[in-house]
Design a protein around this motif. Structure first.
Motif, short mmCIF file in Angstrom:
data_model
loop_
_atom_site.label_atom_id
_atom_site.label_comp_id
_atom_site.label_asym_id
_atom_site.label_seq_id
_atom_site.Cartn_x
_atom_site.Cartn_y
_atom_site.Cartn_z
N PHE A 116 0.84 -1.20 0.00
CA PHE A 116 0.00 0.00 0.00
C PHE A 116 0.88 1.26 0.00
O PHE A 116 0.61 2.22 -0.71
N ALA A 117 1.94 1.22 0.82
CA ALA A 117 2.86 2.35 0.85
C ALA A 117 3.51 2.55 -0.52
O ALA A 117 3.78 3.69 -0.93
N ARG A 118 3.76 1.46 -1.23
CA ARG A 118 4.38 1.55 -2.56
C ARG A 118 3.55 2.40 -3.52
O ARG A 118 4.09 3.11 -4.38
N GLN A 119 2.23 2.34 -3.40
CA GLN A 119 1.38 3.13 -4.29
C GLN A 119 1.59 4.63 -4.06
O GLN A 119 1.59 5.42 -5.00
N VAL A 120 1.78 4.99 -2.80
CA VAL A 120 2.04 6.40 -2.47
C VAL A 120 3.42 6.81 -2.99
O VAL A 120 3.59 7.90 -3.54
N VAL A 121 4.40 5.94 -2.82
CA VAL A 121 5.74 6.19 -3.36
C VAL A 121 5.66 6.47 -4.86
O VAL A 121 6.25 7.44 -5.37
N ASP A 122 4.93 5.62 -5.57
CA ASP A 122 4.82 5.79 -7.02
C ASP A 122 4.15 7.12 -7.39
O ASP A 122 4.56 7.79 -8.35
N CYS A 123 3.13 7.51 -6.62
CA CYS A 123 2.44 8.79 -6.89
C CYS A 123 3.35 9.98 -6.64
O CYS A 123 3.34 10.97 -7.39
N VAL A 124 4.16 9.89 -5.57
CA VAL A 124 5.11 10.98 -5.27
C VAL A 124 6.16 11.08 -6.37
O VAL A 124 6.50 12.18 -6.84
N LYS A 125 6.67 9.95 -6.81
CA LYS A 125 7.68 9.96 -7.87
C LYS A 125 7.11 10.50 -9.17
O LYS A 125 7.78 11.24 -9.90
N ALA A 126 5.86 10.13 -9.48
CA ALA A 126 5.23 10.62 -10.70
C ALA A 126 5.07 12.14 -10.69
O ALA A 126 5.07 12.79 -11.74
N ALA A 127 4.97 12.72 -9.49
CA ALA A 127 4.84 14.17 -9.36
C ALA A 127 6.19 14.88 -9.34
O ALA A 127 6.26 16.11 -9.29
N GLY A 128 7.29 14.11 -9.38
CA GLY A 128 8.62 14.71 -9.39
C GLY A 128 9.31 14.71 -8.05
O GLY A 128 10.43 15.23 -7.92
N GLY A 129 8.68 14.13 -7.03
CA GLY A 129 9.29 14.09 -5.70
C GLY A 129 10.19 12.89 -5.54
O GLY A 129 10.12 11.91 -6.29
N ARG A 130 11.06 12.95 -4.54
CA ARG A 130 11.96 11.84 -4.21
C ARG A 130 11.62 11.37 -2.80
O ARG A 130 12.08 11.94 -1.82
N PRO A 131 10.81 10.32 -2.67
CA PRO A 131 10.30 9.93 -1.36
C PRO A 131 11.24 9.03 -0.56
O PRO A 131 12.05 8.29 -1.12
N PHE A 132 11.10 9.10 0.75
CA PHE A 132 11.69 8.11 1.65
C PHE A 132 10.68 7.80 2.74
O PHE A 132 9.87 8.64 3.12
N LEU A 133 10.68 6.56 3.22
CA LEU A 133 9.79 6.14 4.29
C LEU A 133 10.51 6.36 5.62
O LEU A 133 11.72 6.13 5.73
N THR A 134 9.75 6.78 6.65
CA THR A 134 10.43 7.16 7.88
C THR A 134 9.55 7.02 9.10
O THR A 134 8.32 7.04 9.02
#
Length: 377
Positions: A67-85
């Motif tokens: 589920f978290a992976r879907q949010v990661v993908d959405c952030v990356k698609a918007a140009g962001g560089r995500p990290f989980l924390t």
């Protein structure tokens, strides 16, 4: 004006309408791309924190890494560089320092191969990396926020909405409050009013659980009794959680309301300065009576409801609380028949807690709105 809170129910209408797709639609609906995209041409502010709870060892109801992976993908698609924390725990656990915490996260599936993003413990190896944030509120002039959350300008907060032994329930506000604070900030929020009642049987569970060796067993007229050293106690309340006799509790009558207020003030400090760059997802699934910090998972108290999304932490927690109220109970609760609806399940489970006060107080200090519109996708 009502704040929109988006709800994706869990029923599947067609094969492509799965939970992963629902999460992506929720991210779009609440405008996540606009909130996490880089600011300016250089992309200087493109690093995005995804605030998670990786679950204690033995717990299996934390939000799933896919589920978290879907949010990661959405952030990356918007140009962001995500990290989980997340941050280190106050009590003895498999998440007490960054090394153990990372290993626990990996064991629970939060690896780069699954989530496609690194995991970073926000307050450092031994929870000493933090900054003081001025808030000037009722309980705190300033709060301690983990350094990683102060270094970024955008964040997605993913919360599992469930019960909590002292907060009544835990959602976005608690995730921000405890989850963005180092150990010293967690001590600030907990207070120190632990008392031992005559019902103590001297089993020693509290002694084993105490992270600061503040509890000992001493001889009594009948057997042994636990004794607490108030100077050593840090108020983590782990002893209260593990006592099967209900023989350890809180001494001050106002402590549960004050606890809710202290959490809200820490949550306020965690988002200060970036309120317009944060999104929230609350998972109303596996709604257990205990937090995911417990090393076990009890049966759910109500059926799974869905996944909610909003840009307002107060509105999303209030909506979750209302939906759980309206749902039928799945476990016995004093004064209520099985499968009955329309009452506060968390207050029924733990009458001493003040879960609703979290959202009321958070709204009163300007964190968000209690007035929301539930939009079903």
């Amino acid at each position: 004006m009502s704040v929109p809170v988006y709800l994706a129910k869990l029923a599947v209408k067609n094969p492509s309408d799965n939970r992963l797709a629902k999460i992506r639609r929720l991210c779009e609906a609440m405008g996540l791309p606009d909130r996490v995209r880089p600011l300016g041409a250089t992309g200087e502010d493109e690093v995005v924190a995804i605030k998670m709870h990786f679950g204690e060892t033995g717990n299996d109801t934390y939000v799933h890494p896919t589920f978290a992976r879907q949010v990661v993908d959405c952030v990356k698609a918007a140009g962001g560089r995500p990290f989980l924390t997340d941050t280190c725990t106050l009590y003895k656990s498999t998440r007490h320092n960054a090394v153990d915490h990372l290993e626990t996260a990996y064991r629970h599936g939060f690896t780069p191969y699954v989530v496609d993003a690194p995991v970073i413990i926000a307050d450092g190896v031994t929870s000493r990396c933090y900054e003081e944030v001025p808030v000037n509120l009722k309980h705190f002039a300033s709060v301690k926020i983990a350094q990683a959350f102060r270094s970024i300008s955008a964040m997605v907060v993913i919360s599992h909405f469930k019960g909590h032994a002292f907060g009544g329930f835990g959602g976005a506000i608690k995730n921000l409050a405890m989850g963005c604070a180092p150990q010293l900030g967690k001590i600030d929020q907990h207070g120190r009013s632990v008392v031992i009642y005559p019902g103590c049987i001297g089993c020693g569970q509290c002694v084993k659980a105490c992270p600061r060796d503040a509890l000992t067993l001493k001889k009594a007229k009948k057997g042994r009794k636990a004794v607490i050293d108030a100077e050593r106690c840090i108020g983590c309340y782990e002893c209260v959680s593990v006592c099967n006799q209900g023989a350890i509790g809180v001494g001050l009558p106002t402590e549960y309301a004050d606890f809710a207020e202290r959490m809200a003030e820490y949550a306020y400090g965690a988002v200060l300065g970036k309120q317009d760059r944060i999104c929230y997802l609350n998972f109303l699934m596996n709604i257990t009576p205990q937090c995911d910090c417990a090393g076990w998972s009890d049966p759910a108290i109500v059926p799974d409801i869905g996944i909610l999304a909003s840009t307002d932490p107060v509105a999303i927690d209030q909506a979750c609380h209302d939906l759980v109220k309206d749902a039928p109970n799945l476990v016995p609760m004093e004064g209520h028949a099985m499968h009955s609806c329309g009452y506060d399940k968390f207050a029924a489970l733990r009458p001493h807690t003040r879960g609703w006060h979290q959202v009321e107080y958070a709204a009163s200090i300007g964190m968000g709105s209690l007035d929301y519109e539930l939009v079903t996708l």
